[in-house]
Design a protein around this motif. Structure first.
Motif, PDB file in Angstrom:
ATOM      1  N   MET A   1       0.836  -1.193   0.000  1.00 26.94           N
ATOM      2  CA  MET A   1       0.000   0.000   0.000  1.00 26.94           C
ATOM      3  C   MET A   1       0.883   1.260   0.000  1.00 26.94           C
ATOM      4  O   MET A   1       1.843   1.345   0.756  1.00 26.94           O
ATOM      5  N   HIS A   2       0.503   2.197  -0.836  1.00 24.53           N
ATOM      6  CA  HIS A   2       1.232   3.460  -0.941  1.00 24.53           C
ATOM      7  C   HIS A   2       0.363   4.585  -0.396  1.00 24.53           C
ATOM      8  O   HIS A   2      -0.865   4.574  -0.540  1.00 24.53           O
ATOM      9  N   ALA A   3       1.004   5.565   0.237  1.00 29.00           N
ATOM     10  CA  ALA A   3       0.262   6.677   0.825  1.00 29.00           C
ATOM     11  C   ALA A   3       1.016   7.979   0.651  1.00 29.00           C
ATOM     12  O   ALA A   3       2.249   8.009   0.586  1.00 29.00           O
ATOM     13  N   VAL A   4       0.241   9.062   0.577  1.00 33.35           N
ATOM     14  CA  VAL A   4       0.747  10.423   0.734  1.00 33.35           C
ATOM     15  C   VAL A   4       0.165  10.934   2.040  1.00 33.35           C
ATOM     16  O   VAL A   4      -1.038  10.774   2.301  1.00 33.35           O
TER      17      VAL A   4
ATOM     18  N   ILE B   1       3.402   0.516   5.481  1.00 29.66           N
ATOM     19  CA  ILE B   1       2.860   1.388   4.441  1.00 29.66           C
ATOM     20  C   ILE B   1       4.013   2.134   3.767  1.00 29.66           C
ATOM     21  O   ILE B   1       4.881   2.696   4.447  1.00 29.66           O
ATOM     22  N   GLN B   2       4.016   2.163   2.453  1.00 27.74           N
ATOM     23  CA  GLN B   2       5.026   2.910   1.711  1.00 27.74           C
ATOM     24  C   GLN B   2       4.573   4.363   1.598  1.00 27.74           C
ATOM     25  O   GLN B   2       3.612   4.661   0.885  1.00 27.74           O
ATOM     26  N   VAL B   3       5.235   5.264   2.331  1.00 27.97           N
ATOM     27  CA  VAL B   3       4.893   6.684   2.290  1.00 27.97           C
ATOM     28  C   VAL B   3       5.779   7.359   1.243  1.00 27.97           C
ATOM     29  O   VAL B   3       6.989   7.488   1.427  1.00 27.97           O
ATOM     30  N   ASP B   4       5.158   7.757   0.137  1.00 28.28           N
ATOM     31  CA  ASP B   4       5.919   8.305  -0.985  1.00 28.28           C
ATOM     32  C   ASP B   4       6.179   9.800  -0.857  1.00 28.28           C
ATOM     33  O   ASP B   4       7.103  10.323  -1.480  1.00 28.28           O
TER      34      ASP B   4
ATOM     35  N   LEU C   1       1.775  10.158  -8.480  1.00 23.40           N
ATOM     36  CA  LEU C   1       2.074   9.197  -7.408  1.00 23.40           C
ATOM     37  C   LEU C   1       0.947   8.178  -7.252  1.00 23.40           C
ATOM     38  O   LEU C   1       1.190   7.037  -6.863  1.00 23.40           O
TER      39      LEU C   1
ATOM     40  N   PRO D   1      -1.499   7.546  -5.009  1.00 25.67           N
ATOM     41  CA  PRO D   1      -1.464   6.792  -3.747  1.00 25.67           C
ATOM     42  C   PRO D   1      -2.760   6.016  -3.530  1.00 25.67           C
ATOM     43  O   PRO D   1      -3.838   6.431  -3.964  1.00 25.67           O
ATOM     44  N   ASP D   2      -2.635   4.896  -2.834  1.00 24.89           N
ATOM     45  CA  ASP D   2      -3.844   4.173  -2.427  1.00 24.89           C
ATOM     46  C   ASP D   2      -4.631   5.010  -1.423  1.00 24.89           C
ATOM     47  O   ASP D   2      -5.854   5.082  -1.494  1.00 24.89           O
TER      48      ASP D   2
END
Length: 289
Positions: free
Chosen positions: A1-4, A24-27, A74, A76-77
């Motif tokens: 899961m990707h997040a901003v 969680i992958q925080v981009d 990006l 994000p999810d």
């Protein structure tokens, strides 16, 4: 899961840490530059990002829309907002593939809007908490995703309660993260008619009005006690910041309960209030206004 993640303050630091701990992958993190005129007594999201090697930006409110193409790229999810102070434009919220979620420092639908912990104490509440909710155009109005309650003691200050709320926010995040990681957002209706919206507070709102009840004065003092701007009153031509009060007594019999305002007896300071009751001022000091 990707997040901003949009984040600031202790809640921002703690909740961002919880996301990272959950994998969680925080981009990207969007935070604020500290205001040099503000008493910065809380943790730094920017410092955490530097330590964790997470890219971050500090745009002004007017600059946010300029980052929409970057956020769209990006994809994000999730978008998370943890005590971020600017309204996030709807075009940004729409960049989240699954949901945009905000952490609010009250038990929604109560105390929507600004300074929820301070307002709850000011109104003599015995409970508040943290609520994660879906973000919509209207502030704090979206479906509730998770909540955790905390108690408010009769003498606790906003800083003490905020510490509890900050921990409750992490509790909420940890409760719902398994569902969010699975792509499911639990939703409960945010029944707006059961709560109210409150605006921001200014330092001038801390003026004590001695015609109020003793309980109202005591609640004001603890709601805005330092490191917040503080409650204040005038005494012998000097503006005094009232940092700590008590309703417990016993109080000197020499006090004239028919005249409200400051009275000093045996080097102890008391405030006589509009209901004929007394608050003892345990800590106060002169300030320049």
């Amino acid at each position: 899961m990707h997040a901003v993640v949009f984040a600031y303050h202790d809640v921002g630091v703690n909740c961002l840490t919880a996301l990272l701990n959950a994998g969680i992958q925080v981009d990207l993190v969007v935070t604020h530059q500290d205001d040099p005129h503000e008493n910065i007594w809380f943790g730094s999201v920017a410092k955490l990002c530097t330590e964790k090697n997470i890219p971050y930006i500090t745009p002004s409110a007017d600059e946010l829309v300029g980052f929409i193409p970057k956020l769209q790229s990006l994809a994000p999810d999730y978008i998370f907002s943890f005590y971020y102070r600017h309204m996030i434009p709807a075009q940004i919220l729409a960049c989240a593939k699954i949901a945009a979620l905000n952490m609010h420092g009250s038990l929604l639908p109560k105390y929507r809007g600004r300074a929820p912990v301070n307002w709850a104490i000011l109104h003599g509440e015995s409970e508040t908490g943290a609520t994660l909710h879906v973000m919509e155009d209207k502030p704090d109005a979206g479906d509730i995703v998770g909540q955790a309650a905390v108690s408010i003691g009769p003498d606790e200050t906003a800083t003490e309660v905020f510490g509890k709320v900050s921990k409750a926010a992490v509790e909420v995040i940890n409760q719902v993260l398994p569902s969010l990681i699975a792509g499911h957002v639990p939703r409960q209706t945010n029944e707006l008619q059961k709560g109210s919206y409150f605006g921001g507070r200014k330092p001038a709102d801390g003026q004590i009005h001695w015609n109020q009840t003793a309980l109202q004065v005591h609640n004001l003092v603890r709601a805005v006690a330092p490191p917040y701007p503080g409650a204040f009153t005038n005494y012998q031509g000097q503006t005094m910041l009232v940092a700590h009060t008590s309703l417990k007594g016993p109080f000197p019999v020499q006090l004239d309960l028919g005249v409200y305002g400051i009275q000093v007896v045996d080097n102890q300071v008391f405030g006589i209030c509009g209901d004929g009751q007394v608050v003892e001022i345990l800590e106060w000091y002169p300030i320049n206004k």
